[in-house]
Design an enzyme around this catalytic site. Sequence first.
Site, mmCIF file in Angstrom:
data_model
loop_
_atom_site.group_PDB
_atom_site.id
_atom_site.type_symbol
_atom_site.label_atom_id
_atom_site.label_comp_id
_atom_site.label_asym_id
_atom_site.label_seq_id
_atom_site.Cartn_x
_atom_site.Cartn_y
_atom_site.Cartn_z
ATOM 1 C CG HIS A 1 31.022 15.741 7.124
ATOM 2 N ND1 HIS A 1 31.625 16.386 8.488
ATOM 3 C CD2 HIS A 1 32.160 15.039 6.986
ATOM 4 C CE1 HIS A 1 32.218 15.229 9.300
ATOM 5 N NE2 HIS A 1 32.894 14.464 8.267
ATOM 6 C CG HIS B 1 26.380 14.553 8.678
ATOM 7 N ND1 HIS B 1 27.209 13.926 8.463
ATOM 8 C CD2 HIS B 1 26.940 15.987 8.949
ATOM 9 C CE1 HIS B 1 27.964 14.474 9.502
ATOM 10 N NE2 HIS B 1 28.238 15.942 9.253
ATOM 11 C CG ASP C 1 28.423 18.986 8.997
ATOM 12 O OD1 ASP C 1 29.655 18.826 9.086
ATOM 13 O OD2 ASP C 1 27.713 18.893 9.918
ATOM 14 C CE LYS D 1 53.099 12.717 -2.871
ATOM 15 N NZ LYS D 1 52.124 11.965 -2.728
ATOM 16 C CG ASP E 1 49.685 12.445 -10.123
ATOM 17 O OD1 ASP E 1 48.956 12.628 -9.136
ATOM 18 O OD2 ASP E 1 50.455 13.380 -10.643
ATOM 19 C CD GLU F 1 51.527 13.905 -6.462
ATOM 20 O OE1 GLU F 1 51.052 14.803 -5.733
ATOM 21 O OE2 GLU F 1 51.793 12.605 -6.938
#
Length: 626
Positions: free
Chosen positions: A35, A41, A43, A326, A328, A471
């Site tokens: 994470h 860290h 989890d 959009k 890519d 896209e």
Amino acid sequence: MALEEYKRKRRFEETPEPPPKVETKSGNRFVVQKHDATRLHYDFRLEMEGVLKSWAVPKGPSLDPADKRLAMQVEDHPVSYFDFEGNIPENNYGAGTVMVWDVGTWQPLSPVAVQGKYVPGTEAEAVAMLAKGDLKFRLHGKRLKGDFALVKMRGRRPGSKGNEWLMIKKHDEHVVEGFDAGDIDESVLSGRSLAEIAGDAGSAEWKSRPAARGKLKAPWLADAVAKLDQKKKQKLNAEGAEDTEESGKKRPDPPLSNIASDSAVAMTGSKIKGKKLPRTSRSSVPSALSALSAPAKRPMPATIHPMLAESVEEAFDGTEWLFEIKWDGYRAIAFIADGKARLVSRNQNDLTPRYPELKDLPRFVKAKTAILDGEVVALDADGKASFSLMQQRTGFRPGGRRAAANADVPVLYYAFDLLYLDGYDWRRVPLEDRKRKLASVLVAGDAVRYSDHYEEHGKALFEMARKKGLEGIVAKKRASFYEERRSREWLKIKIRHRLECVIGGFTEREGSRAHFGSLVLGLYDRRGRLIHVGQAGSGFDQQALDEIWKVLKKLETKKNPFFGEVEALRRVFWVKPELVAEIEFAEWTGGADGGGPKLRAPVFLGLRDDKDPKECVLEEWDLTDN
């Protein structure tokens, strides 16, 4: 801990994390999720009592008994969190990138040793050991194996919350001296690195890919948008002629920025997560907001978290919206100061060394200091952003595997927003004014281009993007301020494509899913060979899984029906190529290793019993016109 704490900390309308639900039956799985939040860290989670008992391990679990890893117990998580991998949006609890680093099963070990050895215990013993603060268990994972102990620290430091434990590896045949979890940066589910999950496809967050018009050196797009402009002018002329017949007067053609029909203003039929967008008002005048908002004199911020968009199902029109294509690529914030550029991903990873050709960005910005928001893209010969080329540049291959990065694939930076300029913060200035200022300070060149927008007519731009095999598009409120979080002031509308594929196999199941992991798909080439084109691992509900599984088992065979080997992250089981599946996908991509075309983000829609598998052909139009 109960799931009330998990629920209290999260806004589920903003985060892709699963909602809280305590399972009636408890399994025996474990997961480790890497994470990258405020601090990197790991989890560590054990399935127990209908939830995932969870600890945050700053340095990650170790296979070396000499390493006594600090493990901070955190709130219980729902069992459905087991295979969560993606991005938690900024301004949410735990914001950052999540990778599934390891998965497997676990066994509690009885606290009473037999002849000096630990033996499997019961869940009741595990509950008692957890309450006592000394939990012994055995892991059967892909990376973590053998006996471990979680021991609660009794000494209370000043300011301690009493949730400190130690995670310790026991001496057995699975010991690895000097083991460092940080040496492994690859998901056991997708094969992606943290950076790829953060800035590439498959992530839960979107990456802005802005549109271009006018100043863009992309002939295909300039021509297409020019045709749209011409259509709008013809429509206006026709409307003007109608007015002339009615009133005997001819009105001048209004500028494109003022064109709007009642349906465009209302934006009927558009939805956000299944809900209709609110009716807009023509009294919303961006210029009034502009008069009230001005850049503020402030020191240059060291960190910017990109503004993110909500998903919308359908394209729409609207006078208060700007529409962009959009692109890519990879989202990147560009910090310019002292004649140097620093590119930072949305999860604060430094991208500068990855793209050395963008070091000249400051030469194309008429400012001493600036912060730009934009996208790093690789263009094909027609000037269209190519995800396949970006895969080759980064070394990311279809299926999540790694290949050698190809530095010969050139990239450039499309800037679509201005956040800071020469001592002034522009984030509280309306988007329309930010873009106007950006256009005035940016000089187009080999390394950077200005990404413009198309006003009001989102449906027309969406249709053009669909025909060009792009896209999708992004819609942004022209009066929106720059918010460092996900916001409905910005919307994304994706284009998806469909085709029928032959099912030639399935992968072994993993995680909570029953029966199988994904369907292995193929199309026949002109020589009658079944060519592997990808795996579909989403789109199934439990009923579909059960029904497909019954059919697959009847068709299972030891013979590989595909031409050549099939790359997959999990074991593949073959079936006779007699089933046809309807598949939705984003686009075609080509493997960096020359492994042939692959479907990007395929989703299973259903089985087709009305089509012969031999009709599912890999034709030339499949790769171009989608």
